[in-house]
Write an enzyme that holds these catalytic residues in place. Structure first.
Site, PDB file in Angstrom:
ATOM      1  N   TYR A 219      -0.884  -1.265  10.308  1.00  0.00           N
ATOM      2  CA  TYR A 219      -1.217  -1.539   8.898  1.00  0.00           C
ATOM      3  C   TYR A 219       0.234  -0.908   8.083  1.00  0.00           C
ATOM      4  CZ  TYR A 219      -3.370  -1.055   4.317  1.00  0.00           C
ATOM      5  OH  TYR A 219      -3.767  -1.271   2.927  1.00  0.00           O
TER       6      TYR A 219
ATOM      7  N   SER B 208       1.065  -1.268  -0.098  1.00  0.00           N
ATOM      8  CA  SER B 208       0.029   0.090   0.115  1.00  0.00           C
ATOM      9  C   SER B 208       0.806   1.336   0.181  1.00  0.00           C
ATOM     10  CB  SER B 208      -0.799  -0.008   1.268  1.00  0.00           C
ATOM     11  OG  SER B 208      -1.526   1.191   1.498  1.00  0.00           O
TER      12      SER B 208
END
Ligand SMILES: NC(=O)c1ccc[n+]([C@@H]2O[C@H](COP(=O)([O-])OP(=O)(O)OC[C@H]3O[C@@H](n4cnc5c(N)ncnc54)[C@H](OP(=O)(O)O)[C@@H]3O)[C@@H](O)[C@H]2O)c1
Length: 255
Positions: free
Chosen positions: A140, A126
Site C-alpha cells: 500500500y 494517501s
C-alpha cells in the site's frame, strides 16, 4: 450547455461513491468503474452509468474505456479512487490495481479528453505515500508513493494538451461504510478531535469537494500537486503528538 463527462474509477464504494454523487448533483454524465455490482440504490443516481471491470486484468482496460467513450463521449474529468481489496498476493495486487491500472487507463484515454474545455485528472493517494502507517502493508505504501510521482509525470506530459493532473493524500476518512464503526468507538473519535489541529476527522465529502475544485476552472493553473487532507495532523512533530496522546491516557508528562 453540453454536460461534462466525469469518469470515476473505484466509484462504487467509499470515497469514490461520494465523488460520484457530487458530480451527479452538478449535472455531469458520470461513468463509474468498479469490480463488483453497484448497490441497487446507486443504479438510480442521476446520469450514472456503471461498468464492471477487474483492474487486476489489464487486458480488458482498453476495450472497456473505448465503450465508455463511445457511449458517453469525450472525457472532462478522470478520477482514480480505487485500492486493492482482493484476496490474492497484496504486493502484486496493489501494484496492478493502483499503479499499473492507473497508468494504463491514462495512456488509453489521454487523446480522448474534451479539448475545448481542457481536462482534469485527480488521483487519490494517501498519507501513507509519505509516512508509515503500520496497519497497512508495504505494498500500500509503495503503491501510494508511486501514484504521487505518476501524477507529477503526467502533469508535465499532459500539460501541453490542456490536461491538469493532481493528487490528493487523505489521512483517515470517515466514509458511509465506516460511520457505524466510529459511532461504536466514540473514544477513537474523541482522540482524533484532541490531536487534529482542526478538531475533527475528515469525511468523504471533504475529499469529494476538493476533487470538484481540482476539476473546476477555479483551479485552472494548478497541476502536479499532492494535496494532503488531514486537518493538519501530519504537520505536528511526532514527539509532540506522543506527548498529547500520553496526556490523553493520563500518563504523567513533565515538560
Ligand atoms: N478511507 C480512508 O480512510 C482513506 C484514507 C487515505 C486514502 N484513502 C484512499 O482513497 C481511495 C478510496 O478509498 P476507500 O476507502 O473509499 O476505498 P473502498 O471503499 O475500498 O473503495 C475502493 C473502490 O475501488 C474499487 N476496486 C477495488 N479493487 C478493484 C479492482 N480490482 N478492479 C476495479 N475496481 C476495484 C472498488 O470497487 P468494488 O467494491 O466493486 O470492488 C471500490 O469502488 C483509495 O485510493 C484509498 O487508498 C482512503
Amino acid at each position: 450547455m453540453i454536460k461534462q463527462h466525469s469518469v470515476i474509477v473505484g466509484g462504487t464504494r467509499g470515497i469514490g461513491r461520494e465523488i460520484v454523487k457530487e458530480f451527479s448533483n452538478q449535472g455531469h454524465i458520470v461513468s463509474i468503474v468498479g469490480r463488483r455490482e453497484p448497490k441497487a440504490e446507486d443504479k438510480k443516481i442521476l446520469n450514472a452509468h456503471f461498468w464492471m471491470l477487474d483492474l487486476a486484468e489489464q487486458t480488458n482496460i482498453a476495450a472497456t474505456f473505448q465503450k465508455i467513450i463511445h457511449q458517453n463521449g469525450k472525457i472532462n474529468n478522470l478520477i482514480f479512487s480505487q485500492r486493492f481489496r482482493g484476496e490474492s498476493d497484496p504486493w502484486g495486487g496493489e501494484l496492478e490495481v493502483s499503479l499499473t491500472a492507473t497508468k494504463n487507463i491514462i495512456e488509453c484515454v489521454k487523446e480522448n479528453f474534451n479539448k475545448s474545455e481542457g481536462g482534469a485528472i485527480v488521483i487519490i493517494s494517501s498519507i501513507a505515500s509519505e509516512y508509515v502507517a503500520d496497519e497497512q502493508p508495504v505494498s500500500y505504501h509503495v503503491g501510494k508513493a508511486g501514484l504521487v510521482q505518476l501524477g507529477r509525470y503526467y502533469a508535465v506530459l499532459l500539460g501541453p494538451k490542456g490536461i491538469r493532473v493532481n493528487v490528493i493524500s487523505p489521512g483517515t476518512i470517515i466514509k458511509e461504510e465506516s460511520k457505524g464503526f466510529y459511532q461504536d468507538n466514540q473514544e477513537l473519535v474523541d482522540m482524533y478531535q484532541s490531536i487534529v489541529p482542526l478538531g475533527r476527522m475528515g469525511t468523504s465529502q471533504d475529499i469529494a469537494q476538493l476533487v470538484s475544485f481540482l476539476c473546476s476552472s477555479k483551479s485552472s493553473f494548478i497541476t502536479g500537486q499532492n494535496i494532503v487532507v488531514d486537518g493538519g495532523l501530519s504537520l505536528q512533530w511526532h514527539e509532540s503528538l506522543a506527548r498529547k496522546l500520553a496526556q490523553l491516557s493520563n500518563i504523567k508528562v513533565t515538560r
